[in-house]
Design a protein around this motif. Structure first.
Motif, PDB file in Angstrom:
ATOM      1  N   GLN A 178       0.685  -1.013   0.127  1.00 46.98           N
ATOM      2  CA  GLN A 178       0.099   0.042   0.003  1.00 46.98           C
ATOM      3  C   GLN A 178       0.823   1.173  -0.228  1.00 46.98           C
ATOM      4  OE1 GLN A 178      -2.841  -0.201   3.254  1.00 46.98           O
ATOM      5  NE2 GLN A 178      -3.585  -2.211   2.977  1.00 46.98           N
ATOM      6  N   GLY A 179       1.426   1.529  -1.330  1.00 44.83           N
ATOM      7  CA  GLY A 179       2.415   2.828  -1.224  1.00 44.83           C
ATOM      8  C   GLY A 179       3.740   2.349  -1.015  1.00 44.83           C
ATOM      9  N   ARG A 180       4.243   2.551   0.052  1.00 43.56           N
ATOM     10  CA  ARG A 180       5.252   2.293   0.732  1.00 43.56           C
ATOM     11  C   ARG A 180       5.238   0.981   1.766  1.00 43.56           C
ATOM     12  NH1 ARG A 180       9.632   4.469  -1.022  1.00 43.56           N
ATOM     13  NH2 ARG A 180       9.631   6.283  -2.146  1.00 43.56           N
ATOM     14  N   TRP A 181       4.217   1.043   2.370  1.00 35.75           N
ATOM     15  CA  TRP A 181       3.698  -0.222   3.550  1.00 35.75           C
ATOM     16  C   TRP A 181       3.615  -1.194   3.097  1.00 35.75           C
ATOM     17  CZ3 TRP A 181       4.683   0.262   8.172  1.00 35.75           C
ATOM     18  CH2 TRP A 181       4.316  -0.547   9.159  1.00 35.75           C
ATOM     19  N   VAL A 182       4.172  -2.331   3.659  1.00 35.20           N
ATOM     20  CA  VAL A 182       4.195  -3.618   3.181  1.00 35.20           C
ATOM     21  C   VAL A 182       3.772  -4.505   4.321  1.00 35.20           C
ATOM     22  CG1 VAL A 182       5.459  -5.867   2.061  1.00 35.20           C
ATOM     23  CG2 VAL A 182       6.036  -3.176   1.621  1.00 35.20           C
ATOM     24  N   GLU A 183       2.695  -5.342   4.142  1.00 36.05           N
ATOM     25  CA  GLU A 183       2.297  -6.472   5.314  1.00 36.05           C
ATOM     26  C   GLU A 183       2.149  -7.852   4.461  1.00 36.05           C
ATOM     27  OE1 GLU A 183      -1.145  -5.340   7.246  1.00 36.05           O
ATOM     28  OE2 GLU A 183      -0.724  -3.619   7.951  1.00 36.05           O
ATOM     29  N   GLY A 184       2.866  -8.948   5.213  1.00 35.07           N
ATOM     30  CA  GLY A 184       2.673 -10.196   4.560  1.00 35.07           C
ATOM     31  C   GLY A 184       3.192 -11.358   5.630  1.00 35.07           C
ATOM     32  N   ALA A 185       2.307 -12.477   5.400  1.00 36.70           N
ATOM     33  CA  ALA A 185       2.662 -13.703   6.204  1.00 36.70           C
ATOM     34  C   ALA A 185       2.846 -14.872   5.572  1.00 36.70           C
ATOM     35  CB  ALA A 185       1.479 -13.642   7.201  1.00 36.70           C
ATOM     36  N   ILE A 186       3.446 -15.709   6.232  1.00 35.92           N
ATOM     37  CA  ILE A 186       3.888 -16.948   5.642  1.00 35.92           C
ATOM     38  C   ILE A 186       3.806 -18.339   6.732  1.00 35.92           C
ATOM     39  CG2 ILE A 186       6.627 -16.802   5.992  1.00 35.92           C
ATOM     40  CD1 ILE A 186       6.857 -18.159   3.155  1.00 35.92           C
ATOM     41  N   GLU A 187       3.206 -19.327   6.148  1.00 43.25           N
ATOM     42  CA  GLU A 187       3.091 -20.394   7.262  1.00 43.25           C
ATOM     43  C   GLU A 187       4.473 -21.192   7.403  1.00 43.25           C
ATOM     44  OE1 GLU A 187       0.012 -22.680   6.120  1.00 43.25           O
ATOM     45  OE2 GLU A 187      -1.711 -21.339   6.530  1.00 43.25           O
ATOM     46  N   ILE A 188       4.631 -21.700   8.372  1.00 44.91           N
ATOM     47  CA  ILE A 188       6.113 -22.268   8.747  1.00 44.91           C
ATOM     48  C   ILE A 188       5.966 -23.855   8.236  1.00 44.91           C
ATOM     49  CG2 ILE A 188       6.951 -20.724  10.559  1.00 44.91           C
ATOM     50  CD1 ILE A 188       6.025 -22.581  12.520  1.00 44.91           C
ATOM     51  N   ALA A 189       4.770 -24.412   8.322  1.00 44.74           N
ATOM     52  CA  ALA A 189       4.670 -25.770   8.151  1.00 44.74           C
ATOM     53  C   ALA A 189       5.166 -26.463   6.943  1.00 44.74           C
ATOM     54  CB  ALA A 189       3.204 -26.229   8.171  1.00 44.74           C
ATOM     55  N   PRO A 190       4.989 -25.481   5.844  1.00 38.89           N
ATOM     56  CA  PRO A 190       5.437 -26.035   4.506  1.00 38.89           C
ATOM     57  C   PRO A 190       6.863 -25.943   4.427  1.00 38.89           C
ATOM     58  CG  PRO A 190       3.563 -24.601   3.914  1.00 38.89           C
ATOM     59  CD  PRO A 190       3.942 -24.471   5.211  1.00 38.89           C
ATOM     60  N   MET A 191       7.747 -25.128   5.132  1.00 40.89           N
ATOM     61  CA  MET A 191       9.010 -25.006   5.159  1.00 40.89           C
ATOM     62  C   MET A 191       9.788 -26.266   6.068  1.00 40.89           C
ATOM     63  SD  MET A 191      10.029 -20.920   5.617  1.00 40.89           S
ATOM     64  CE  MET A 191       9.118 -20.585   7.005  1.00 40.89           C
ATOM     65  N   ALA A 192       8.749 -26.570   7.152  1.00 38.39           N
ATOM     66  CA  ALA A 192       9.153 -27.641   7.831  1.00 38.39           C
ATOM     67  C   ALA A 192       8.983 -28.953   7.432  1.00 38.39           C
ATOM     68  CB  ALA A 192       8.622 -27.599   8.997  1.00 38.39           C
TER      69      ALA A 192
END
Length: 262
Positions: A178-192
């Motif tokens: 949103q312009g310069r602002w960034v928000e995000g998330a990622i689940e750790i299960a697929p990495m594990a």
């Protein structure tokens, strides 16, 4: 106390730089102090009106301070009439650095105070990245908030991407610019679940339209974040998942397989 400008005048040797900052326009601005009887007089001067000389620590090259854009990458020390410029300013203002980072650029010029109390400039090449402001590691996810630094504002849906340095394919989660602002998330299960060795390291990016911006925290004054900053660990079975800062202040994730307790 007076703040009137004096053109072409540098205070007596007793004077010091009260403030010494590089502005958004890549110009060095210095406010000098001079002890006059019992009064401290402040004089604001532009380097173009002084005889400040910058010297590259490694090459010995010398340049004037009127045009910082010609400085090569590295550390430059400031002097006046052959003497180092003393400064009381640590060169750090978070608001100032944020303002500086909001301008698209490929080089960063930052003033700093050395351990001897003298003025130096650090010049380094930069590319757009996401300056991380907040990290949450909880409830099976790693969530981040931050802002684009040294690049243009962006709007639209994106992805938070974890890229393993060896082995597994990238893993992603939803993100928004949103312009310069960034928000995000990622689940750790697929990495594990992709864990094939005892330890795997993943670097984090915000991706939009095929362009990946690294996640890092570089605008504060915290050094050695890899040692000083600790995020809570989460577990997926025997796999321990913990975000951490790299030696270059990038945000990464370490996954380690823990041995079963007897």
């Amino acid at each position: 106390m007076s703040t009137e400008a004096r053109q072409g005048v540098v205070p007596h040797a007793r004077g010091r730089a009260v403030t010494s900052r590089v502005g958004d326009d890549d110009r060095l601005r210095v406010e000098w102090s001079e002890l006059a009887d019992t009064e401290i007089v402040l004089r604001h001067l532009e380097p173009a009106d002084t005889e400040i000389v910058l010297r590259h620590v490694e090459t010995g090259e010398e340049r004037g301070a009127s045009d910082l854009t010609v400085l090569s990458v590295g550390i430059w020390m400031a002097s006046y009439r052959g003497e180092p410029v003393a400064t009381d300013d640590p060169g750090f203002s978070l608001d100032g650095l944020w303002s500086y980072a909001e301008t698209r650029r490929n080089r960063e010029i930052r003033a700093f105070r050395t351990s001897l109390g003298t003025l130096g400039l650090r010049v380094r090449e930069v590319e757009p990245y996401v300056e991380v402001i907040r990290v949450i590691a909880d409830d099976g996810v790693i969530a981040v908030e931050g802002a684009v630094a040294y690049g243009d504002p962006i709007r639209g849906e994106a992805r938070l991407v974890a890229v393993a340095r060896r082995g597994p394919e990238p893993v992603s989660g939803p993100a928004t610019f949103q312009g310069r602002w960034v928000e995000g998330a990622i689940e750790i299960a697929p990495m594990a679940e992709a864990q094939v060795r005892r330890r795997v390291f993943w670097d984090l990016y915000a991706e939009i339209s095929g362009v990946r911006l690294p996640l890092a925290t570089r605008l504060d004054d915290i050094t050695d974040k890899k040692i000083k900053v600790r995020f809570p660990a989460q577990h997926v079975g025997q796999v321990r998942v913990r975000p951490y800062y790299t030696e270059t202040d990038g945000l990464a994730v370490a996954l380690s397989v823990e041995e079963e307790k007897p």
